[in-house]
Design a protein around this motif. Structure first.
Motif, short mmCIF file in Angstrom:
data_model
loop_
_atom_site.label_atom_id
_atom_site.label_comp_id
_atom_site.label_asym_id
_atom_site.label_seq_id
_atom_site.Cartn_x
_atom_site.Cartn_y
_atom_site.Cartn_z
N GLU A 40 -42.31 26.56 35.39
CA GLU A 40 -42.63 27.94 35.00
C GLU A 40 -41.91 28.37 33.74
O GLU A 40 -42.46 29.06 32.90
CB GLU A 40 -42.32 28.91 36.14
N LYS A 41 -40.68 27.91 33.61
CA LYS A 41 -39.93 28.29 32.40
C LYS A 41 -39.58 27.02 31.62
O LYS A 41 -38.98 26.10 32.16
CB LYS A 41 -38.65 29.04 32.81
N LEU A 42 -39.99 27.00 30.36
CA LEU A 42 -39.64 25.87 29.50
C LEU A 42 -38.24 26.09 28.93
O LEU A 42 -37.84 27.23 28.71
CB LEU A 42 -40.66 25.74 28.36
N PRO A 43 -37.51 24.99 28.70
CA PRO A 43 -36.18 25.16 28.11
C PRO A 43 -36.27 25.82 26.73
O PRO A 43 -37.32 25.76 26.09
CB PRO A 43 -35.65 23.73 27.98
N ASP A 44 -35.18 26.41 26.30
CA ASP A 44 -35.13 27.07 24.99
C ASP A 44 -35.54 26.11 23.89
O ASP A 44 -35.16 24.95 23.90
CB ASP A 44 -33.71 27.58 24.70
#
Ligand code: AMP
Ligand code: MN
Ligand code: MN
Ligand code: MN
Length: 280
Positions: free
Chosen positions: A267-271
């Protein structure tokens, strides 16, 4: 829903570009890249078929999957959003078509030496109007009962290191990556997990791919383990590469490569990790 890796009967897929587009729309794909092996011949038909769809629910990304050779391995580079008007692209596909033809003759010679008959005509028949490749040989071997299944054709005769695995003909990684860049496309390393590379070798490949102008890496190819996805997203982050996802659809009825269906992205990609579709 993005599916940025798919094949039609212009290479080794089963469906026509029209059927592919219709199925993609049915499956809820909103952006589809047609990425046939070493050809863009299916793109105009796919574009026309999309124009016929009601409400225009689908965007087509003109693409290609180019074959190259790197350190003795057959590597695939996706070219996404290539310019169909590019004369360099046309020259590149013509050169690859010629290589595929000569390579197929060599594959046929080698299989005939094993005692199989009618291999050249048989494979050509399965290729039809499309560019010829190993899957067409596999289909012929199955049809003749020389092997019991498509996957057995690869494990015995056509897969990596087997008699019918002819790859020395392909251009270098640098060459095909430059073709894509010069054709206005985004070069994406296809399915890095399929090359049997150690982590060190994978990182060397990515380093050289970046140096050659590579911009993205396919972190999801069809159905795959979460561990593979995590490893590839980390690699994308380490090299500042864009991430891409696709089914690598070839034929209906293969659940692990169903059109518009691949393992989910976290759901959240790394920075610092961006999807390639934000760059079309
Ligand atoms: P080619 O483009 O002629 O080198 O053929 C490569 C294609 O063969 C891939 O894109 C797959 O569609 C198919 N292929 C490669 N290895 C296998 C395998 N082990 N089993 C089934 N299909 C395979
Ligand atoms: Mn294929
Ligand atoms: Mn491939
Ligand atoms: Mn593919």
């Amino acid at each position: 829903m993005y599916d940025l890796h798919s094949h039609s009967h212009c290479s080794d897929g089963k469906l026509s570009p029209t059927e592919l587009v219709q199925l993609a729309a049915q499956q809820g794909v909103t952006t589809l890249a047609l990425t046939d092996h070493d050809t863009v011949a299916g793109i105009p038909e796919a574009q026309q078929a999309i124009a016929q769809l009601e409400d225009n629910p689908l965007t087509l990304i003109p693409g290609i999957e180019l074959s190259c050779l790197w350190q003795g391995k057959n590597i695939h580079i996706l070219g996404l959003n290539v310019d169909m008007e590019s004369s360099l692209l046309q020259q590149a596909v013509e050169s690859q078509r010629q290589l595929r033809h000569e390579r197929a003759q060599e594959i046929a010679r080698r299989l005939e030496k094993q005692g199989f008959r009618g291999v050249w005509e048989g494979a050509l028949h399965h290729a039809g109007e499309g560019v010829i490749g190993r899957p067409h040989f596999a289909q012929y071997l199955v049809e003749m009962g020389y092997v019991s299944s498509f996957s057995q054709a690869f494990s015995r005769y056509l897969g990596a290191g087997k008699i019918g695995d002819v790859k020395q003909c392909w251009p270098s990684l640098e060459t095909v990556t430059a073709w894509i860049v010069k054709s206005g496309g985004i070069p994406v390393l296809a399915h890095p997990d399929k090359y049997n590379l150690t982590r060190t070798k994978l990182y060397l490949l990515l380093e050289q791919f970046c140096a050659a102008g590579g911009l993205g890496v396919e972190v999801i190819n069809g159905k795959q383990d979460l561990g593979v996805t995590q490893k590839l997203i980390k690699a994308a982050q380490d090299f500042g590469l864009l991430i891409s996802c696709g089914s690598d659809f070839h034929v209906p009825d293969q659940p692990w490569q169903a059109l518009g269906a691949y393992s989910p992205l976290p759901e959240k990609l790394p920075d610092g990790c961006e999807p390639v579709w934000d760059h079309f």
